[in-house]
Design a protein around this motif. Sequence first.
Motif, mmCIF file in Angstrom:
data_model
loop_
_atom_site.group_PDB
_atom_site.id
_atom_site.type_symbol
_atom_site.label_atom_id
_atom_site.label_comp_id
_atom_site.label_asym_id
_atom_site.label_seq_id
_atom_site.Cartn_x
_atom_site.Cartn_y
_atom_site.Cartn_z
ATOM 1 N N GLU A 251 0.911 -1.314 -0.074
ATOM 2 C CA GLU A 251 -0.071 -0.114 0.084
ATOM 3 C C GLU A 251 0.835 1.389 0.001
ATOM 4 O OE1 GLU A 251 -2.673 0.192 3.379
ATOM 5 O OE2 GLU A 251 -3.495 2.170 2.873
ATOM 6 N N LEU A 252 1.851 1.280 0.790
ATOM 7 C CA LEU A 252 2.924 2.552 0.845
ATOM 8 C C LEU A 252 3.391 2.607 -0.765
ATOM 9 C CD1 LEU A 252 5.054 2.316 3.968
ATOM 10 C CD2 LEU A 252 3.636 4.031 3.420
ATOM 11 N N ILE A 253 3.873 1.353 -1.226
ATOM 12 C CA ILE A 253 4.530 1.733 -2.402
ATOM 13 C C ILE A 253 3.473 2.303 -3.424
ATOM 14 C CG2 ILE A 253 5.615 0.537 -4.419
ATOM 15 C CD1 ILE A 253 6.725 -1.163 -2.332
ATOM 16 N N ARG A 254 2.341 1.691 -3.268
ATOM 17 C CA ARG A 254 1.215 2.005 -4.484
ATOM 18 C C ARG A 254 0.869 3.659 -4.197
ATOM 19 N NH1 ARG A 254 -1.933 -2.211 -3.674
ATOM 20 N NH2 ARG A 254 -3.052 -1.503 -1.885
ATOM 21 N N SER A 255 0.899 4.014 -2.889
ATOM 22 C CA SER A 255 0.463 5.469 -2.712
ATOM 23 C C SER A 255 1.754 6.445 -3.309
ATOM 24 C CB SER A 255 0.374 5.457 -1.122
ATOM 25 O OG SER A 255 -0.673 4.732 -0.761
ATOM 26 N N SER A 256 3.010 5.786 -2.963
ATOM 27 C CA SER A 256 3.846 6.866 -3.288
ATOM 28 C C SER A 256 3.936 6.995 -4.808
ATOM 29 C CB SER A 256 5.265 6.598 -2.694
ATOM 30 O OG SER A 256 5.200 6.173 -1.655
ATOM 31 N N SER A 257 3.818 5.669 -5.654
ATOM 32 C CA SER A 257 3.807 5.682 -6.838
ATOM 33 C C SER A 257 2.720 6.396 -7.795
ATOM 34 C CB SER A 257 4.356 4.479 -7.732
ATOM 35 O OG SER A 257 3.584 3.609 -6.998
ATOM 36 N N ALA A 258 1.483 6.274 -6.744
ATOM 37 C CA ALA A 258 0.493 7.015 -7.458
ATOM 38 C C ALA A 258 0.937 8.602 -7.630
ATOM 39 C CB ALA A 258 -0.713 7.145 -6.380
ATOM 40 N N PHE A 259 1.741 9.126 -7.501
ATOM 41 C CA PHE A 259 2.095 10.291 -7.932
ATOM 42 C C PHE A 259 3.143 10.252 -8.851
ATOM 43 C CE2 PHE A 259 -0.411 11.637 -4.875
ATOM 44 C CZ PHE A 259 -0.181 11.563 -3.371
ATOM 45 N N GLU A 260 3.500 9.213 -9.377
ATOM 46 C CA GLU A 260 4.465 9.166 -10.492
ATOM 47 C C GLU A 260 4.383 10.076 -11.502
ATOM 48 O OE1 GLU A 260 7.598 6.515 -10.115
ATOM 49 O OE2 GLU A 260 6.799 8.264 -8.966
ATOM 50 N N LEU A 261 5.284 10.219 -12.092
ATOM 51 C CA LEU A 261 5.054 11.372 -13.188
ATOM 52 C C LEU A 261 4.957 10.773 -14.686
ATOM 53 C CD1 LEU A 261 7.790 14.067 -12.130
ATOM 54 C CD2 LEU A 261 5.405 14.051 -12.394
ATOM 55 N N ASP A 262 5.341 9.608 -14.783
ATOM 56 C CA ASP A 262 4.995 8.653 -16.074
ATOM 57 C C ASP A 262 3.540 8.534 -15.793
ATOM 58 O OD1 ASP A 262 5.616 5.373 -15.179
ATOM 59 O OD2 ASP A 262 6.277 7.104 -13.752
ATOM 60 N N ALA A 491 1.897 15.331 -6.437
ATOM 61 C CA ALA A 491 0.664 15.322 -5.872
ATOM 62 C C ALA A 491 -0.334 16.028 -6.786
ATOM 63 C CB ALA A 491 0.550 15.828 -4.421
ATOM 64 N N VAL A 492 0.261 16.949 -7.319
ATOM 65 C CA VAL A 492 -0.460 17.904 -8.211
ATOM 66 C C VAL A 492 -0.792 17.011 -9.510
ATOM 67 C CG1 VAL A 492 0.291 19.594 -10.071
ATOM 68 C CG2 VAL A 492 0.114 20.222 -7.692
ATOM 69 N N ASN A 493 -0.102 16.235 -9.973
ATOM 70 C CA ASN A 493 0.081 15.330 -10.997
ATOM 71 C C ASN A 493 -1.452 14.466 -10.922
ATOM 72 O OD1 ASN A 493 0.613 13.961 -13.178
ATOM 73 N ND2 ASN A 493 1.118 12.395 -12.184
ATOM 74 N N ARG A 494 -1.861 14.409 -9.688
ATOM 75 C CA ARG A 494 -2.993 13.260 -9.542
ATOM 76 C C ARG A 494 -4.332 14.089 -9.953
ATOM 77 N NH1 ARG A 494 -3.459 8.155 -7.713
ATOM 78 N NH2 ARG A 494 -5.302 7.602 -6.823
ATOM 79 N N ILE A 495 -4.344 15.369 -9.480
ATOM 80 C CA ILE A 495 -5.593 16.009 -9.367
ATOM 81 C C ILE A 495 -5.906 17.151 -10.412
ATOM 82 C CG2 ILE A 495 -4.712 17.664 -7.689
ATOM 83 C CD1 ILE A 495 -7.324 17.446 -6.572
ATOM 84 N N SER A 496 -4.842 17.580 -10.993
ATOM 85 C CA SER A 496 -4.898 18.916 -11.632
ATOM 86 C C SER A 496 -5.264 18.728 -13.151
ATOM 87 C CB SER A 496 -3.787 19.823 -11.546
ATOM 88 O OG SER A 496 -2.674 19.014 -12.055
ATOM 89 N N VAL A 508 5.741 31.341 -13.888
ATOM 90 C CA VAL A 508 6.743 31.280 -15.107
ATOM 91 C C VAL A 508 6.164 30.323 -16.233
ATOM 92 C CG1 VAL A 508 8.770 31.676 -13.547
ATOM 93 C CG2 VAL A 508 8.016 29.360 -13.809
ATOM 94 N N GLU A 509 5.323 29.441 -15.870
ATOM 95 C CA GLU A 509 4.888 28.463 -16.907
ATOM 96 C C GLU A 509 3.371 27.950 -16.524
ATOM 97 O OE1 GLU A 509 7.641 25.431 -17.822
ATOM 98 O OE2 GLU A 509 6.150 24.494 -19.455
ATOM 99 N N ILE A 510 2.622 27.953 -17.711
ATOM 100 C CA ILE A 510 1.206 27.605 -17.282
ATOM 101 C C ILE A 510 0.770 26.968 -18.643
ATOM 102 C CG2 ILE A 510 0.131 29.860 -17.906
ATOM 103 C CD1 ILE A 510 -1.947 29.409 -16.079
ATOM 104 N N GLY A 511 -0.114 25.763 -18.162
ATOM 105 C CA GLY A 511 -0.448 25.077 -19.432
ATOM 106 C C GLY A 511 -1.054 23.469 -18.847
ATOM 107 N N PRO A 512 -1.657 22.956 -20.030
ATOM 108 C CA PRO A 512 -2.223 21.626 -19.466
ATOM 109 C C PRO A 512 -1.042 20.768 -18.830
ATOM 110 C CG PRO A 512 -2.680 22.513 -21.763
ATOM 111 C CD PRO A 512 -1.726 23.040 -21.338
ATOM 112 N N ARG A 513 -1.966 19.872 -18.041
ATOM 113 C CA ARG A 513 -0.732 18.869 -17.068
ATOM 114 C C ARG A 513 0.194 18.310 -17.876
ATOM 115 N NH1 ARG A 513 -1.676 13.828 -14.928
ATOM 116 N NH2 ARG A 513 -3.613 13.556 -16.282
ATOM 117 N N ARG A 514 -0.415 17.525 -18.917
ATOM 118 C CA ARG A 514 0.575 16.608 -19.510
ATOM 119 C C ARG A 514 1.635 17.589 -20.191
ATOM 120 N NH1 ARG A 514 -2.677 11.513 -21.544
ATOM 121 N NH2 ARG A 514 -4.103 11.941 -20.226
ATOM 122 N N ALA A 515 1.019 18.596 -20.838
ATOM 123 C CA ALA A 515 2.197 19.571 -21.602
ATOM 124 C C ALA A 515 3.303 19.791 -20.516
ATOM 125 C CB ALA A 515 1.535 20.632 -22.427
ATOM 126 N N VAL A 516 2.888 20.520 -19.552
ATOM 127 C CA VAL A 516 3.836 21.016 -18.328
ATOM 128 C C VAL A 516 4.594 19.976 -18.004
ATOM 129 C CG1 VAL A 516 4.275 22.285 -16.212
ATOM 130 C CG2 VAL A 516 2.576 23.020 -17.822
#
Lengths: 580, 301
Positions: A251-262, A491-496, A508-516
């Motif tokens: 569960e710990l690993i799952r929660s941490s990698s929930a925020f993975e950037l890929d 954390a932002v990756n999961r929700i925005s 300094v930068e603003i755009g769609p999540r995946r693009a940024v």
Amino acid sequence: MSSDAILEVENLGIRLRDRQLVKNVSFSVGRNETLALVGESGSGKTLTSLSIMQLLPRALSVSSGRILFQGRNLLELPAREVRKISGNRVSMIFQEPMSTLNPVMTVGYQVREVLKAHSPMTNAEAEAQVVRMFERVRIPDARRRLNDYPHTFSGGMRQRIIIAAAIVCKPDLLIADEPTTALDITVQAQVLSLLRELQDEYGMSVLFITHDMGVVATIADRVVVMRSGEMVETAPVERIFRQPEHSYTQELIRSSSAFELDDRDAGDPAPGPFEPVLSVQGLTTRFDVKGGAWGGRIGQVHAVEDVSFTIGKGETLAIVGESGSGKSTTGRALLGLNRPNSGSILYKGRRVSRFDPDETRHLRTGIQMIFQDPFGSLNPRLRIRDAIAEPLLCRKLCSGKAEAYERAAFYLEQVGLDPAMGERYPHEFSGGQRQRISIAKSLSLQPDVIVADEAVSALDVTTKVRVIDLLKQIQETYNISMLFISHDISAVNRISHRIAVMYMGRVVEIGPRRAVLREPAHEYTRRLLSATLTTDTSKRGLAVDSAPRELVSPIHPVGYEPAPCRMREVGAGHFVLAEI
Amino acid sequence: MAEKLLELIPMQDRQTSFPSRLRAAGRWLARWHIFMIAVGIVAVAAFAPILAHQDPYDLAQLDILDGMLPPMSESASGYTYWLGTDDQGRDLVSAIMYGLRTSLIVGFGSAFLSMAIGTTLGFLAAYYRGRTDAAIMRLVDLTLAFPAILVALIILGFLGKGVFNVVLALVITDWAFYGRSVRSAAIVETNKEYVLAAQCALVPARRIIFLHILPNCVSSLLVISTQQIARAIAIEATLSFLGLGVPVTEPSLGLLIFNGYAHVIAGKWWMSFYPGLALVIVIVTLNLLGEQIRRRYNAHA
């Protein structure tokens, strides 16, 4: 247990009166090895490390077990022998760089103190040694800064000083208790790579305590997972991440990698046609810096400088930045909690630019905020249902107490809490539950926009995921727009849906999540992304720690007018600050 | 979590050595019995007319031939004077009970009045800050700059003796303590996030001050109150001792001490000693009471 082990802990038990806080913990740390002690709050990892250093609070006692340091049982040594070891052969660094240094002594004095306590030398020799150590941890201008006081250093620098104090006697074992948790991401990366360098150079073993699996994946050789005072699993780092055996570890690993950037999020639910709800234009907030002989204004902190963005209906805009970037100040301006110097907010057809009580009231009718500290944001003397019911009654949104309580119960259920718990007081709930209550509170006022100001930063990893998922679900159900402020890009990756990156008060930068995240266009965004640690052990490795780049607060003399913000388009809806 | 554990610093394991038993007894006393002692004192003062053997200020009940008798002596009518009599023949036990009454009235009365004024002003200063804060704080500074007893003496010199005048004089000097302490406690609370949250939810300011901030400041208020009551009683005793406090017809413990003072040299020590002892007991009880109340109230949070 190999005979090569520096530290062996066998069946350690720690007791508080009749409660067993730590039970049956055994592990060993070998020479030159980094052992990570992982767990969430309440797992007993800090207590275990404190017992090694004989620093347990007086109320607690070690009820069983042995702690063998280089073959000798620390628990049975007389105090004199223990003193020779702690600070000298075994050293510890703590989490809070702010409070570990004594504010009334110079930093040079404090580090020298450690040195002289363990080896006889003259002041001059000690001072030379300390300067060498400061230079080793890369504090610029070391010789002169020896005589400065702790408050003149930033958090990252203080932590380096503390590291210097810890290794000045060249210990065999370094215990690090969450040393980077309170630091910004880029600073964390620097400090971790510094620790790694020092470890290689001095042949130190490190016992690293953390709750962050990303850190574990990056620096640990072996891992021990703890929960509620007991050991759950122990394994070399590769095996822990590839094949975790215990469900808690999984569960710990799952929660941490929930925020993975890929991102594995297929189907990013982009909201429908863009319907602007809130528009910020040219927001500028400056705070005065007082000083000089007459206490007058000698400068200004340009906390927020010419910031503009728009939030659409049902969309989450995330603002990411490190401390001092101005993100919290921006968020608070949306609620009229501070008064911007210039700029305006367009909300519900009304342009708010003076931020007087009337305009502030207009903003607060439809914008609500969830604060960072789950322990401070609820009145400790009000029952939960009263806390939720009160604004409803004050604003006459409900006709009476009964109806208000009903509504409170309804919203408590919406956030996943049992409505019967409405009669309890805040101190009876955990941090995650209190954040849920704050969410229920904001929700009950039926806002158009919710500003979450670092709402999950103070929570444990597993709780973070659940609260973020709750926010997502609420957004979908009620079609609320959200401004999610955080320093944690993962954390932002999961929700925005869209991300804005702030640095030194500017966007300094603003755009769609995946693009940024996939194609960062600004150098600072790239720096931020490279500093974020991933749990993929195949990508281990830290950039070499170069000279510390300290985050400076943008202080300018009075009357300094910075250039206005101009953005350059680099993709569909993806903008970058055009450098002048 | 380490912080929470440190608060639980416990009693040491039970030992039988004398100093540690003394300590244990002190802790035991400090916990429950303070409340009972305090209630006892107030009850004695309230029911003085019933409990006291004689009304020491009703001249018809006094017999001057019984004057200056040492403790445990017999009167002509067979009644034992437990603590002796004073120079007018008043039974000291009764005199102390009545004196307690006046002392407590003065103490509580002045404390409550100055609390009302001081906390209101303190809250206003803390919530609105800016010029309001500056003005009120300058007033506090001004008030605190004068020595309390001096101001009280001057006021009483103008107004003359009397219980109400004493209360007035005490209020004029005391409110500033409340003002300053309440302001600091309120500022700390005002900056906390739950107040910001209430402001964002558009709860009216008056409600925030009295229903959010005030209950959370009560613990420091309680500590100050009990200390101030004790202080008021002590100052009133001083004023009476100096002859400018309450009139002879409504004596307080201080006045009793004053009356007996002249006779100490003659060897009749009990006339000052016992009222003084009563005074000390009252003040210590109040201070300990304040601490216990604060501890219980804070266990909540």
